[in-house]
Design an enzyme around this catalytic site. Structure first.
Site, short mmCIF file in Angstrom:
data_model
loop_
_atom_site.label_atom_id
_atom_site.label_comp_id
_atom_site.label_asym_id
_atom_site.label_seq_id
_atom_site.Cartn_x
_atom_site.Cartn_y
_atom_site.Cartn_z
N GLU A 179 -88.17 4.50 -2.92
CA GLU A 179 -87.55 3.17 -3.01
C GLU A 179 -86.50 2.95 -1.92
O GLU A 179 -85.31 2.77 -2.20
CB GLU A 179 -86.93 2.97 -4.40
CG GLU A 179 -87.97 2.98 -5.49
CD GLU A 179 -87.47 2.53 -6.86
OE1 GLU A 179 -88.28 2.06 -7.65
OE2 GLU A 179 -86.26 2.63 -7.12
N GLU A 370 -95.25 4.34 -9.31
CA GLU A 370 -94.42 4.26 -10.53
C GLU A 370 -94.76 2.98 -11.27
O GLU A 370 -94.84 1.91 -10.66
CB GLU A 370 -92.92 4.19 -10.18
CG GLU A 370 -92.30 5.48 -9.75
CD GLU A 370 -90.79 5.36 -9.53
OE1 GLU A 370 -90.13 4.58 -10.25
OE2 GLU A 370 -90.29 6.05 -8.64
C1 BGP Z 1 -87.05 3.79 -10.08
C2 BGP Z 1 -86.85 5.19 -9.65
C3 BGP Z 1 -87.12 6.21 -10.65
C4 BGP Z 1 -87.07 5.79 -12.10
C5 BGP Z 1 -87.47 4.38 -12.37
C6 BGP Z 1 -87.13 3.84 -13.75
O1 BGP Z 1 -86.00 3.08 -9.55
O2 BGP Z 1 -87.57 5.52 -8.49
O3 BGP Z 1 -86.36 7.32 -10.28
O4 BGP Z 1 -86.02 6.28 -12.77
O5 BGP Z 1 -87.00 3.48 -11.43
O6 BGP Z 1 -85.81 3.38 -13.77
P1 BGP Z 1 -84.76 3.82 -14.88
O7 BGP Z 1 -84.79 5.31 -14.86
O8 BGP Z 1 -83.47 3.25 -14.44
O9 BGP Z 1 -85.26 3.26 -16.15
#
Ligand code: BGP
Length: 472
Positions: A179, A370
């Site tokens: 990201e 993701e």
């Molecule tokens: C993205 C990241 C992850 C992951 C995901 C979910 O930003 O790449 O590392 O954590 O989001 O977000 P969160 O963990 O804040 O629910």
């Protein structure tokens, strides 16, 4: 019809959110270790509160996380049981270079990941490795101020060289930065940036972004040189940006936000700063300092494929509206969508829209790395979680993804859901925000046996993979 036969199904995680063991194996301290859970987290990850060490008042969830460091064999076995073809994971930079600028890497750290890759191989799971998933050595932050300093590029390339060489026989899919656009929204977590009073934040962020973009291009060059089979991707937090209404001003504002988001990929995929970015950054006085040869470097080494995370779409209004949460972004509340327990919009069609937009824009293979639902899971008395809400979320998104491939012609390499096993939330540091197919007995206060249990979604995803997405 149907998804390609070699479609890469799997799951995605990040070292700092699952490994723990931060004081083991000669590992050094990283930015992600000192991000506490609780009220101060936001100020720390955005670079507005300096926390360069751990203190006694805060809880640091990355310290133990879900103990993948000691339980990776069990976890990868479960991924194998679900039929994973790919496992997206990241390398903790400070396991390999505890300070980030040593001459020689730390053998113990290298061995750890070698064992992880060996374990994946047992189940014919291909690793997809994120070189830096919100990960920066604290030593380099103290010394250089993180990615604001150009010397970070050499430190990063030193890491890349070791990884590409040492793991040549294990890994061919690489992502340079997780990201990358998060540098604008969570600059300490994304790039080790902490701001001083009165500093022009935009300027620091875009300068750091430029360094990462150069590092990414040079890493791509190196990866291809070390192994011509290597496929290198960029990774950005995606999610189509809708105008709140058809009012031209709303459409315009939405377009600006979308361009801000695409800026990084425009550079990494097309190989040059897009003209809108040049003009706007110059106008704001935050156009980064470049060195001779930078423009040529960006041109010469674009990425091979584009990967992204998709959790939700966003909605932008030119006038004030009710707000909705999202993956570290806030936006206007879309009245046509439902929302997760954390207030994130749920928009499966938005995934199809995003896939089409990204493919149209770049014409390069895509990879969804993701996608998932963070929810409160309530195990029954046997510890079983019937997470139908998660199945529903994933089912609709997988359907949308299939339609984008089968009906719209989007070229897609694979899909890795976030996350195959419960782990620490990046945004909030919470444990109770769970994404996994596997439940981990660990509670918000840090208690729990760390025992793993298959949820209902585990068996569902197994069938999805087995049928190559036909039985969702
Ligand atoms: C993205 C990241 C992850 C992951 C995901 C979910 O930003 O790449 O590392 O954590 O989001 O977000 P969160 O963990 O804040 O629910």
């Amino acid at each position: 019809m149907g998804l390609p036969e070699n479609f890469l199904w799997g799951g995605a995680s990040a070292a700092n959110q699952c490994e723990g063991g931060i004081f083991e194996g000669g590992r050094g301290l990283a930015n992600v270790d000192v991000c506490p859970s609780g009220a101060d987290r936001h100020a720390v990850i955005t670079g507005h509160k300096k926390m360069y060490q751990m203190d006694k008042e805060h809880h640091y969830p990355a310290a133990e996380a879900v103990d993948f460091y000691h339980r990776f064999q069990e976890d990868i076995k479960l991924f194998g049981e679900m039929g994973f073809k790919v496992y997206r994971m990241s390398i903790a930079w400070t396991r390999i270079f505890p300070h980030g600028d040593e001459e020689e890497p730390n053998e113990e750290g290298l061995l750890f990941y070698e064992k992880v890759f060996e374990e994946c191989r047992k189940y014919q799971i291909q690793p997809l490795v994120t070189i830096s998933h919100f990960d920066c050595p604290m030593y380099l932050i103290e010394k250089y101020g993180g990615w604001r300093d150009r010397r970070m590029i050499d430190c990063y390339l030193r890491l890349c060289k070791v990884l590409f060489t040492r793991y040549r026989d294990y890994v061919t899919y690489w992502l340079t930065f997780n990201e990358i656009n998060m540098i604008l929204h969570a600059p300490f977590m994304g790039a080790g940036l902490c701001f001083e009073e009165g500093e022009e934040e935009e300027q620091v962020k875009y300068q750091a972004a430029h360094h990462e973009l150069i590092a990414s291009a040079l890493a791509t060059k190196l990866a291809h040189k070390i192994n011509p089979e290597n496929q290198v991707g960029c990774m950005f937090a995606a999610g189509s940006v809708y105008p709140y209404s058809c009012k031209p001003q709303d459409v315009w504002e939405a377009m600006l936000v979308e361009q801000e988001n695409y800026f990084f990929v425009d550079v990494q995929a097309r190989g040059y700063y897009p003209s809108y970015a040049v003009k706007r950054l110059q106008k704001k006085g935050v156009y980064p300092k470049m060195q001779e040869g930078d423009i040529e470097t960006l041109r010469a080494y674009p990425v091979d494929f584009i990967s992204f995370s998709y959790y939700n779409s966003r909605c932008i209004a030119s006038e004030e509206q009710k707000t909705a949460e999202g993956n570290l972004f806030q936006s206007a509340k879309n009245p046509y969508l439902s929302f997760s327990e954390w207030g994130w919009p749920i928009d499966p069609l938005g995934l199809r829209i995003t896939l089409n937009q990204v493919y149209d824009r770049y014409q390069k293979p895509l990879f969804i790395v993701e996608n998932g639902l963070g929810a409160l899971d309530k195990p029954d008395s046997d510890g079983y979680v019937a997470d139908d809400y998660r199945i529903d979320y994933l089912r609709e998104h997988i359907r949308a993804m299939k339609a984008a491939v089968e009906e719209d012609g989007v070229e897609l390499i694979g899909y890795t859901s976030w996350a195959p096993i419960d782990l620490i939330s990046a945004g909030t540091g919470e444990m109770k925000k769970r994404y996994g197919f596997v439940y981990v007995d660990k509670q918000e206060d840090g208690s729990g046996s760390l025992v793993r249990k298959r949820k209902k979604s585990f068996y569902w995803y197994q069938k999805v993979i087995e049928s190559n997405g036909e039985r969702v």
